[in-house]
Scaffold this motif. Structure first.
Motif, short mmCIF file in Angstrom:
data_model
loop_
_atom_site.label_atom_id
_atom_site.label_comp_id
_atom_site.label_asym_id
_atom_site.label_seq_id
_atom_site.Cartn_x
_atom_site.Cartn_y
_atom_site.Cartn_z
N ALA A 1 0.84 -1.20 0.00
CA ALA A 1 0.00 0.00 0.00
C ALA A 1 0.87 1.25 0.00
CB ALA A 1 -0.92 0.00 1.21
N ARG A 2 1.97 1.23 0.75
CA ARG A 2 2.87 2.39 0.78
C ARG A 2 3.48 2.63 -0.60
NH1 ARG A 2 3.66 3.59 6.20
NH2 ARG A 2 3.47 1.83 7.66
N ILE A 3 3.79 1.57 -1.32
CA ILE A 3 4.35 1.71 -2.67
C ILE A 3 3.33 2.34 -3.61
CG2 ILE A 3 5.20 0.43 -4.67
CD1 ILE A 3 6.44 -1.58 -2.70
N VAL A 4 2.06 1.92 -3.48
CA VAL A 4 1.01 2.51 -4.31
C VAL A 4 0.88 4.00 -4.03
CG1 VAL A 4 -1.47 2.52 -4.80
CG2 VAL A 4 -0.28 0.34 -4.51
N PHE A 5 0.87 4.38 -2.75
CA PHE A 5 0.83 5.79 -2.41
C PHE A 5 2.07 6.52 -2.94
CE2 PHE A 5 -2.00 4.60 1.33
CZ PHE A 5 -3.13 5.21 0.79
N ALA A 6 3.22 5.85 -2.89
CA ALA A 6 4.47 6.48 -3.34
C ALA A 6 4.41 6.82 -4.82
CB ALA A 6 5.65 5.56 -3.04
N HIS A 7 3.76 5.99 -5.62
CA HIS A 7 3.69 6.29 -7.06
C HIS A 7 2.86 7.55 -7.31
CE1 HIS A 7 -0.41 5.16 -8.49
NE2 HIS A 7 0.02 5.53 -9.69
N LEU A 8 1.84 7.79 -6.47
CA LEU A 8 1.06 9.02 -6.58
C LEU A 8 1.88 10.22 -6.12
CD1 LEU A 8 -2.34 7.67 -5.20
CD2 LEU A 8 -1.83 8.27 -7.57
N LEU A 9 2.71 10.02 -5.10
CA LEU A 9 3.60 11.08 -4.63
C LEU A 9 4.59 11.48 -5.72
CD1 LEU A 9 5.05 12.80 -2.46
CD2 LEU A 9 6.20 10.73 -1.70
N ILE A 10 5.15 10.50 -6.41
CA ILE A 10 6.12 10.78 -7.48
C ILE A 10 5.46 11.53 -8.63
CG2 ILE A 10 7.55 9.68 -9.26
CD1 ILE A 10 8.10 7.44 -7.18
N ILE A 11 4.23 11.13 -8.99
CA ILE A 11 3.51 11.83 -10.05
C ILE A 11 3.27 13.29 -9.68
CG2 ILE A 11 1.28 11.99 -11.24
CD1 ILE A 11 1.20 8.96 -11.29
N ALA A 12 2.89 13.53 -8.42
CA ALA A 12 2.64 14.90 -7.96
C ALA A 12 3.90 15.75 -8.06
CB ALA A 12 2.12 14.87 -6.52
N LEU A 13 5.04 15.21 -7.66
CA LEU A 13 6.30 15.95 -7.76
C LEU A 13 6.67 16.20 -9.22
CD1 LEU A 13 8.35 14.16 -4.95
CD2 LEU A 13 7.28 16.43 -4.86
N GLY A 14 6.44 15.18 -10.07
CA GLY A 14 6.72 15.37 -11.48
C GLY A 14 5.83 16.43 -12.10
N LEU A 15 4.56 16.45 -11.70
CA LEU A 15 3.64 17.46 -12.21
C LEU A 15 4.06 18.87 -11.79
CD1 LEU A 15 0.06 15.93 -11.82
CD2 LEU A 15 1.22 16.61 -13.93
N THR A 16 4.57 18.99 -10.57
CA THR A 16 5.05 20.29 -10.11
C THR A 16 6.12 20.83 -11.04
OG1 THR A 16 4.59 19.72 -7.80
CG2 THR A 16 6.12 21.53 -8.19
N LEU A 17 7.03 19.96 -11.47
CA LEU A 17 8.11 20.37 -12.37
C LEU A 17 7.58 20.67 -13.77
CD1 LEU A 17 11.11 20.75 -13.05
CD2 LEU A 17 11.23 18.29 -13.47
N LEU A 18 6.78 19.77 -14.31
CA LEU A 18 6.32 19.91 -15.69
C LEU A 18 5.33 21.08 -15.84
CD1 LEU A 18 5.82 16.14 -16.60
CD2 LEU A 18 7.65 17.67 -17.38
N ARG A 19 4.48 21.27 -14.85
CA ARG A 19 3.52 22.37 -14.94
C ARG A 19 4.20 23.73 -14.81
NH1 ARG A 19 -1.75 20.45 -11.34
NH2 ARG A 19 -2.68 19.09 -12.94
N SER A 20 5.37 23.76 -14.19
CA SER A 20 6.08 25.04 -14.05
C SER A 20 6.49 25.59 -15.41
CB SER A 20 7.31 24.86 -13.16
OG SER A 20 8.29 24.05 -13.81
N LYS A 21 6.56 24.73 -16.43
CA LYS A 21 6.97 25.14 -17.76
C LYS A 21 5.78 25.53 -18.64
CE LYS A 21 10.95 22.02 -17.50
NZ LYS A 21 11.65 20.86 -18.12
#
Length: 412
Positions: free
Chosen positions: A165-185
């Motif tokens: 379950a923690r790994i599943v949550f972690a994949h959503l955490l990684i997507i959120a961080l990636g979106l922060t970077l990509l949306r900044s552009k």
């Protein structure tokens, strides 16, 4: 004509739907494990459900985020709220106490709620004229994709228990961080920037509670709200159906649920994305409502056999693909002026989600009335949603946002 940049921006904005639905399903999977580990009571779990990303905290986040979007811009909200989401998700990844679970869900819900009006407004405002439905459909496909990925990951990680379950949550955490970077552009919505520079006076938020705006808001909340009461309660049926028709293994359960979401994705792609910009939207919505009411009524009218269960799931998901949720995203962006668009979406979304959160406290009582009675109640919810939509549904297909603004000004 949509360019590569248009589609990129739509996907980056629409991933808000992916993490919204993914968070809900991941939370439901993890709660069963947390309940055993921390000996959580049913009332505590009900509290988490009421204030999670599926209900009250998401509603509050949408209310606040929508208001801010119209004042400081779409980009600032849909970029930075992902960092807030990541903080909440980190609490769920590393949760070792019940308070971390509650706090994590509340933060995630607030961030998801704030992102919805920002993302939906951006999608509508940057889509080429005559292709808003097509771009909105991409966001809806991502909403269905989130649960599919989470369910398949949860199945693959079953043997790891809470670590899975923690790994599943972690994949959503990684997507959120990636979106922060990509949306900044990404750049800000041109339509919002133009409205900011306009000499016209900014409309007051109170104007949402008057005349045409109030009528649109009430219809949207009624149409989507009753549909969402069905959607929020319908989770009771899947486990019951799977037990009754003999799909006893977890693999079978996940496969059926994933297939149901896949059916919805196909429906969005084949019907909503291809037709909503070109055909009578009211007739398309009515067709969807009739299909879903029929699919739900099957469980009230006939014994629950495997063929009935399969037909029920297919009709609900196929009809739902081009129905209330897809049109709620599209119409809520079209029915209000630019500087009130996100505020209106946030307010409508907040009323619906908070209403679901309050209603969730009564679901155990409703389920105790029996399977058939609840099936009739949920059929009624879908029917009411369908009637409201059929009576009110606008004819916006093929019109630009500027044309819709001009029509609003003429009609007063």
């Amino acid at each position: 004509m949509s360019t590569r940049e248009h589609w990129r921006n739509t996907v980056l904005a629409g991933l808000a739907n992916y993490i919204d639905a993914g968070s809900i399903v991941a939370g439901s999977v993890a709660l069963a494990l947390w309940k055993d580990i921390y000996h959580l009571s049913d009332s505590f779990i009900g509290l988490i459900g009421a204030f999670s990303a599926n209900a009250i905290s998401a509603g509050v986040g949408a209310l606040i985020g929508g208001w801010l979007c119209d004042r400081v811009g779409r980009k600032k909200i849909y970029q930075w709220d992902m960092l807030i989401y990541a903080c909440g998700m980190a609490l769920l990844v590393f949760a070792v106490h019940p308070w971390m679970i509650v706090t994590g869900f509340v933060i995630v819900g607030l961030a998801v709620g704030a992102d919805i009006p920002a993302s939906w407004s951006l999608i509508a405002e940057q889509a080429p004229d005559g292709e808003r439905g097509k771009h909105s459909g991409v966001a809806q496909i991502l909403w269905y994709l989130g649960p599919v990925v989470v369910l398949l990951m949860s199945l693959a990680l079953t043997d790891f228990g809470i670590l899975g379950a923690r790994i599943v949550f972690a994949h959503l955490l990684i997507i959120a961080l990636g979106l922060t970077l990509l949306r900044s552009k990404m750049r800000e919505s041109e339509r919002w920037e133009d409205a900011q520079k306009s000499d016209e006076k900014r409309p007051a938020m109170s104007s949402l509670l008057k005349g045409r705006n109030l009528a649109a808001l009430a219809a949207l909340v009624g149409m989507y709200g009753f549909w969402n009461l069905w959607a929020g309660t319908n989770g009771f049926f899947f486990p019951y159906i799977l037990r009754t028709v003999g799909a006893a293994t977890q693999a079978q359960s996940v496969a059926i649920q994933a297939l149901s979401f896949f059916t919805g994705m196909v429906s969005i792609w084949l019907i909503f994305m291809r037709l909503s910009d070109r055909v009578n939207q009211r007739l398309l919505f009515i067709l969807s409502a009739v299909i879903q009411v029929g699919g739900m009524a099957l469980l009230a009218l006939f014994p629950l056999t495997l063929p009935i269960a399969i037909l029920h799931v297919f009709l609900l998901q196929f009809g739902g693909g081009f129905g209330a949720q897809s049109f709620f995203q599209l119409w809520s962006a079209e029915m209000f002026p630019t500087l009130l668009r996100s505020t209106a979406q946030g307010l409508a979304f907040a009323i619906v989600r908070i209403g679901l959160g309050i209603f969730s406290f009564f679901v155990p009582f409703l389920t105790s009335t029996g399977f058939t009675n609840l099936a009739w109640i949920l059929t009624g919810f879908l029917a009411i949603s369908g009637v409201i939509g059929a009576l009110w549904a606008p004819r916006n297909e093929g019109k630009s946002l500027e044309q819709l603004d001009a029509e609003r000004q003429i009609s007063g």
